[in-house]
Design a protein around this motif. Sequence first.
Motif, PDB file in Angstrom:
ATOM      1  N   THR A   7       0.859  -1.179   0.000  1.00 46.60           N
ATOM      2  CA  THR A   7       0.000   0.000   0.000  1.00 46.60           C
ATOM      3  C   THR A   7       0.900   1.236   0.000  1.00 46.60           C
ATOM      4  O   THR A   7       1.934   1.263   0.654  1.00 46.60           O
ATOM      5  CB  THR A   7      -0.929   0.028   1.233  1.00 46.60           C
ATOM      6  OG1 THR A   7      -0.174   0.323   2.414  1.00 46.60           O
ATOM      7  CG2 THR A   7      -1.657  -1.297   1.402  1.00 46.60           C
ATOM      8  N   GLY A   8       0.514   2.236  -0.772  1.00 48.27           N
ATOM      9  CA  GLY A   8       1.384   3.408  -0.916  1.00 48.27           C
ATOM     10  C   GLY A   8       2.601   3.122  -1.768  1.00 48.27           C
ATOM     11  O   GLY A   8       3.633   3.784  -1.634  1.00 48.27           O
ATOM     12  N   ASP A  32      -2.741   2.305  -4.212  1.00 44.31           N
ATOM     13  CA  ASP A  32      -2.367   3.702  -4.008  1.00 44.31           C
ATOM     14  C   ASP A  32      -3.469   4.590  -4.581  1.00 44.31           C
ATOM     15  O   ASP A  32      -3.974   4.314  -5.676  1.00 44.31           O
ATOM     16  CB  ASP A  32      -1.035   4.005  -4.699  1.00 44.31           C
ATOM     17  CG  ASP A  32      -0.323   5.213  -4.124  1.00 44.31           C
ATOM     18  OD1 ASP A  32      -0.955   6.299  -4.064  1.00 44.31           O
ATOM     19  OD2 ASP A  32       0.850   5.097  -3.730  1.00 44.31           O
ATOM     20  N   ALA A  73       0.928   3.086   3.083  1.00 42.68           N
ATOM     21  CA  ALA A  73       0.033   4.189   2.733  1.00 42.68           C
ATOM     22  C   ALA A  73      -0.283   5.024   3.969  1.00 42.68           C
ATOM     23  O   ALA A  73      -0.670   4.495   5.009  1.00 42.68           O
ATOM     24  CB  ALA A  73      -1.250   3.648   2.125  1.00 42.68           C
TER      25      ALA A  73
END
Length: 317
Positions: A7-8, A32, A73
Amino acid sequence: MAVFLVTGGCGFIGSHLCAALRAQGHAVKVLDDLSTGFEENLAPGAELICGDVADPETVRRAMEGVDACFHLAAIASVQRGTEDWLGTHRANLTGTIVVLDAARSRRVPVVYASSAAVYGQPTALPITEDAPTRPLSAYGADKLGCELHARAAGEVHGVPTFGLRFFNVFGPRQDPRSPYTGVISIFCDRLDRGETVTIYGDGQQTRDFVPVRHVVSALLAAADAASVEAPVANVCTGRPTSVLELAECVAKAAGVSARVVHGPARPGEIRHSVGSAERANALLGLGATPELLDGLAEVIAWMRSRQPQSLVSAEAR
């Protein structure tokens, strides 16, 4: 070959991690929303799922078939946390709970980003993981909350986790134009262009600056060390650098003279922050961190490689 969810993964740290995973031959899925990351940072061969980390259905679908998740994230800004308390809380803490909840059906290991912000004003140096956690910002409070929910995920649901308390991470792809970016990218950008940098106060305040490639090594090692005991460890160098020393090192790496002006000290600023790397070295087998000057040279080389593109973009605006 393993399958990883990051994530991110289009952000600063996430994009470096994805590149390392792809270089090892793994399949990578990236979740993302591109609010602070850039699609151009996506590692070649990685799958991009553009969506909200706090949306349960989106995260559940992204988690399907993965062997482990790296949860990076976040809205990594103390200032944003002050201006948009509820919005940043949703991204930073609710997003983490959503990821842990999606991981529990198959007990997918989750390595997540925490922060040195959980400590607040340190009572002793270097800062060990057993130091009091008294965050001074909503961002730090949310990151501490992530650690507590990771512990609950292990105790209640059997989800293996590992939390990494990042200190001042720097490296290529950290956008110097963002008001929320780290001091190193700003200093590198301005000094390399012959401009002055502003140091608030006397410049003797110290920080622990850690190169992003060392952070990537810690993340990769943590995937194998995740457990239901929910360990946490600092990711730092253990070496303090004053802001004045930083300006001089940046100038040296760029081959220019340091042009510094002083502004008023910022009220409430933490004076000294340097971490202990002993636990991370013991649990993750990390070696010595790269020298600051080498890391700064990498940042400046990356910035110089992008200068023509930056100038074109500026002219277009």
